[in-house]
Design an enzyme around this catalytic site. Structure first.
Site, PDB file in Angstrom:
ATOM      1  N   CYS B  29       7.021 -11.511  -7.497  1.00 31.78           N
ATOM      2  CA  CYS B  29       6.118 -10.768  -6.607  1.00 31.78           C
ATOM      3  C   CYS B  29       6.166 -11.358  -5.193  1.00 31.78           C
ATOM      4  O   CYS B  29       5.889 -12.531  -5.006  1.00 31.78           O
ATOM      5  CB  CYS B  29       4.700 -10.819  -7.147  1.00 31.78           C
ATOM      6  SG  CYS B  29       3.510 -10.078  -6.005  1.00 31.78           S
ATOM      7  N   CYS B  32       2.662 -12.978  -4.087  1.00 34.89           N
ATOM      8  CA  CYS B  32       2.102 -14.188  -4.693  1.00 34.89           C
ATOM      9  C   CYS B  32       2.423 -15.383  -3.788  1.00 34.89           C
ATOM     10  O   CYS B  32       3.386 -15.346  -3.020  1.00 34.89           O
ATOM     11  CB  CYS B  32       2.717 -14.413  -6.076  1.00 34.89           C
ATOM     12  SG  CYS B  32       1.997 -13.368  -7.374  1.00 34.89           S
ATOM     13  N   HIS B  93      -2.301 -12.655  -9.142  1.00 35.32           N
ATOM     14  CA  HIS B  93      -1.519 -11.420  -9.210  1.00 35.32           C
ATOM     15  C   HIS B  93      -2.205 -10.325 -10.034  1.00 35.32           C
ATOM     16  O   HIS B  93      -2.030  -9.135  -9.760  1.00 35.32           O
ATOM     17  CB  HIS B  93      -0.141 -11.732  -9.815  1.00 35.32           C
ATOM     18  CG  HIS B  93       0.781 -10.549  -9.884  1.00 35.32           C
ATOM     19  ND1 HIS B  93       1.564 -10.154  -8.817  1.00 35.32           N
ATOM     20  CD2 HIS B  93       1.034  -9.669 -10.891  1.00 35.32           C
ATOM     21  CE1 HIS B  93       2.253  -9.078  -9.164  1.00 35.32           C
ATOM     22  NE2 HIS B  93       1.960  -8.762 -10.412  1.00 35.32           N
ATOM     23  N   ASN B 133      -4.416   1.664  -1.605  1.00 34.27           N
ATOM     24  CA  ASN B 133      -3.865   2.528  -2.651  1.00 34.27           C
ATOM     25  C   ASN B 133      -3.806   1.686  -3.909  1.00 34.27           C
ATOM     26  O   ASN B 133      -3.232   0.604  -3.899  1.00 34.27           O
ATOM     27  CB  ASN B 133      -2.450   2.993  -2.285  1.00 34.27           C
ATOM     28  CG  ASN B 133      -2.442   3.864  -1.043  1.00 34.27           C
ATOM     29  OD1 ASN B 133      -3.386   4.610  -0.794  1.00 34.27           O
ATOM     30  ND2 ASN B 133      -1.390   3.774  -0.255  1.00 34.27           N
ATOM     31  N   HIS B 144       0.369  -6.540  -6.891  1.00 39.36           N
ATOM     32  CA  HIS B 144      -0.513  -7.630  -6.438  1.00 39.36           C
ATOM     33  C   HIS B 144      -1.679  -7.012  -5.654  1.00 39.36           C
ATOM     34  O   HIS B 144      -1.472  -6.150  -4.803  1.00 39.36           O
ATOM     35  CB  HIS B 144       0.282  -8.594  -5.550  1.00 39.36           C
ATOM     36  CG  HIS B 144      -0.427  -9.872  -5.299  1.00 39.36           C
ATOM     37  ND1 HIS B 144      -0.073 -11.063  -5.912  1.00 39.36           N
ATOM     38  CD2 HIS B 144      -1.506 -10.167  -4.540  1.00 39.36           C
ATOM     39  CE1 HIS B 144      -0.885 -12.016  -5.516  1.00 39.36           C
ATOM     40  NE2 HIS B 144      -1.770 -11.499  -4.674  1.00 39.36           N
ATOM     41  N   HIS B 146      -3.986  -5.786  -3.148  1.00 33.84           N
ATOM     42  CA  HIS B 146      -3.953  -5.789  -1.688  1.00 33.84           C
ATOM     43  C   HIS B 146      -4.392  -4.449  -1.123  1.00 33.84           C
ATOM     44  O   HIS B 146      -4.328  -3.424  -1.793  1.00 33.84           O
ATOM     45  CB  HIS B 146      -2.546  -6.114  -1.183  1.00 33.84           C
ATOM     46  CG  HIS B 146      -1.529  -5.025  -1.429  1.00 33.84           C
ATOM     47  ND1 HIS B 146      -0.976  -4.770  -2.672  1.00 33.84           N
ATOM     48  CD2 HIS B 146      -0.968  -4.121  -0.586  1.00 33.84           C
ATOM     49  CE1 HIS B 146      -0.117  -3.766  -2.576  1.00 33.84           C
ATOM     50  NE2 HIS B 146      -0.104  -3.342  -1.326  1.00 33.84           N
ATOM     51  N   GLN B 148      -4.446  -2.264   2.912  1.00 28.60           N
ATOM     52  CA  GLN B 148      -3.620  -2.136   4.109  1.00 28.60           C
ATOM     53  C   GLN B 148      -4.484  -1.722   5.294  1.00 28.60           C
ATOM     54  O   GLN B 148      -5.583  -1.191   5.126  1.00 28.60           O
ATOM     55  CB  GLN B 148      -2.529  -1.083   3.894  1.00 28.60           C
ATOM     56  CG  GLN B 148      -1.588  -1.391   2.748  1.00 28.60           C
ATOM     57  CD  GLN B 148      -0.435  -0.405   2.687  1.00 28.60           C
ATOM     58  OE1 GLN B 148       0.366  -0.321   3.601  1.00 28.60           O
ATOM     59  NE2 GLN B 148      -0.351   0.350   1.603  1.00 28.60           N
TER      60      GLN B 148
END
Lengths: 42, 327
Positions: B29, B32, B93, B133, B144, B146, B148
Site C-alpha cells: 500500500c 501505509c 490500513h 470516496n 487505505h 483517506h 481528498q
C-alpha cells in the site's frame, strides 16, 4: 494541534498533523525526515 | 481543461491519471507508513495522527502545463490550475472513518479546517472541496483510509448552481436557504434521523439516493473556519453516529461519497450570505445487494429517479443503532 510542513523529493508538499499525545510519542528518528520549511503549533 | 459550450462547464483532462495506483495488495500500500527496509511509500514517518500530501496523480496542478491542444472561440481551453491533496486518516490500513472515536474525529475536523484555511488563502483558489470516496462500489482505487481535497481555481458547476439558488433565495426572503431547509425538516421531523445541540442529520425531501444524508450546522455557520471548539465536538459526535448507523444498516461497511459544501474562498465573505456549512453523503446502495447506478435518465437527462421514499429510509436509519443517547 501541531502542523509540520515538509517537502517531498519531487517537490510535493507533505504535512504531518499531530495532537498532544502522539507528538510526545514520536521517535526522534522520525523527526527531520524530509525538508521542513515551516513548523507551526496551532 | 476544455470548455463544454453545450453545458457551459469546464471538463478536466488528466491523462496521467490513467497510470495511477489501482487496488494494490495490502502489503504494497503506497499510503501505509514506509516499513523498515521496505519499499518507499508516500509517508516516511512511522507514527502520525493525520497526514496531508499533494496527490501524485493530480487532476488539478499548482503549475499546470499548457493544454495538450490549442483552443478556439467555440472550444476554449485553459490550464488545469488548482491543488489536489490526499488526507490520510490513520496509519492503520484497515481502519475506516467509522472506527474513529469522537475525539479523533474532532481532531480530523481541525485538520479539515486548517486545509480549508491554508488552501483558501491562496489567491488562485476559489473553492476548497473536501470529500471522501469510500468502497470499490464508488470506484476507490486504494483502500487505505483517506479523503481528498480539490482546491479549484474555477467554481465547479454543481457548487455554482447551489450558490445561485442561495443568492436567489436570499434576494427574495433575506434569509438563508439552508436555514429555511433545516427549519422545514425539523418542523416536519419525518426525514430527520439524528441530531444533537449543534447539528442535525437528515435525508432531504429531495434526496436523489435512497440513503442520501445531509448533516447541517443548526446555526448559520458558513464554513469550517467559523467553527467554535464546541461545534467541532458536536459535529464529530453526530458524524460518529451517522457513520456507525450506515455500517449497522446492512451489517457491512457501507460505501459512500462524502462531500462538504461551504463558503467559497474567492474573496469577500459578504458576497455569500447564503453559504451554510453542510456535509452530504451519497451511499450508492439501495438495498444490501442492489446499487443505484447513474444510468440513462440520470446521466443523459440530469433527472434522478429515486426508487424509495426519504421518509421511509430516514425511519430505517433512525431505528438502527447507535443512538445519540448511547454515548
Amino acid at each position: 494541534m501541531h502542523r509540520e510542513v515538509t517537502v517531498k523529493e519531487d517537490g510535493r508538499l507533505l504535512v504531518y498533523y499531530t495532537f498532544a499525545a502522539t507528538a510526545a510519542e514520536t521517535p526522534a528518528a522520525d523527526k527531520g525526515i524530509g525538508k521542513t520549511d515551516k513548523e507551526t503549533s496551532l | 481543461m476544455r470548455w463544454n459550450p453545450v453545458m457551459a462547464e469546464w471538463v478536466v483532462t488528466a491523462t496521467h491519471r490513467q497510470d495511477r495506483t489501482f487496488l494494490p495488495p495490502a502489503d504494497y500500500c503506497p499510503l501505509c507508513p514506509t516499513a523498515e527496509g521496505g519499499f518507499p511509500t508516500e509517508v516516511p514517518r512511522s507514527k502520525y495522527d493525520f497526514v496531508v500530501f499533494e496527490n501524485k496523480f493530480p487532476s488539478l496542478m499548482k503549475n499546470p502545463g499548457e493544454p495538450a491542444v490549442v483552443g478556439s472561440d467555440l472550444y476554449p481551453v485553459q490550464p488545469s490550475l488548482g491543488i489536489c491533496e490526499v488526507v490520510l486518516y490513520s496509519s492503520d490500513h484497515k481502519s475506516t472513518l467509522t472506527d474513529m472515536p469522537v475525539e479523533k474525529l474532532a481532531q480530523l475536523i481541525k485538520v479539515w479546517r486548517d486545509r480549508y484555511e491554508q488552501l483558501g488563502a491562496r489567491d488562485e483558489i476559489r473553492y476548497v472541496f473536501i470529500f471522501e470516496n469510500k468502497g470499490e462500489a464508488i470506484g476507490v482505487t486504494i483502500h487505505h483510509p483517506h479523503g481528498q481535497i480539490y482546491a479549484f481555481s474555477h467554481m465547479p458547476p454543481r457548487i455554482e448552481r447551489e450558490l445561485q439558488s442561495e443568492a436567489q433565495h436570499f434576494a427574495n426572503t433575506k434569509r438563508c436557504l439552508h436555514c429555511d431547509i433545516i427549519k422545514e425538516e425539523r418542523g416536519d421531523g419525518r426525514r430527520v434521523f439524528a441530531e444533537n445541540v449543534g447539528f442535525v442529520a437528515l435525508i432531504p425531501f429531495y434526496a436523489r439516493y435512497p440513503y442520501e444524508t445531509h448533516i447541517y450546522a443548526k446555526q448559520h455557520i458558513p464554513s469550517l473556519a467559523d467553527f467554535s471548539e464546541e461545534n467541532e465536538t458536536q459535529l464529530a459526535q453526530l458524524l460518529h453516529v451517522v457513520l456507525n448507523k450506515f455500517d449497522h444498516l446492512f451489517g457491512f461497511s457501507l460505501p459512500y461519497m462524502m462531500v462538504m459544501h461551504q463558503r467559497p474562498t474567492d474573496g469577500d465573505h459578504s458576497a455569500y450570505p447564503g453559504s451554510h456549512f453542510h456535509i452530504e453523503f451519497y451511499p450508492p446502495n439501495r438495498t444490501a445487494e442492489k446499487l443505484k447506478f447513474l444510468a440513462g435518465c440520470e446521466s443523459g437527462a440530469g433527472t434522478f429517479v429515486n426508487d424509495t421514499l426519504p421518509e421511509e429510509k430516514a425511519a430505517e436509519l433512525r431505528a438502527v443503532k447507535p443512538h445519540l443517547e448511547d454515548f
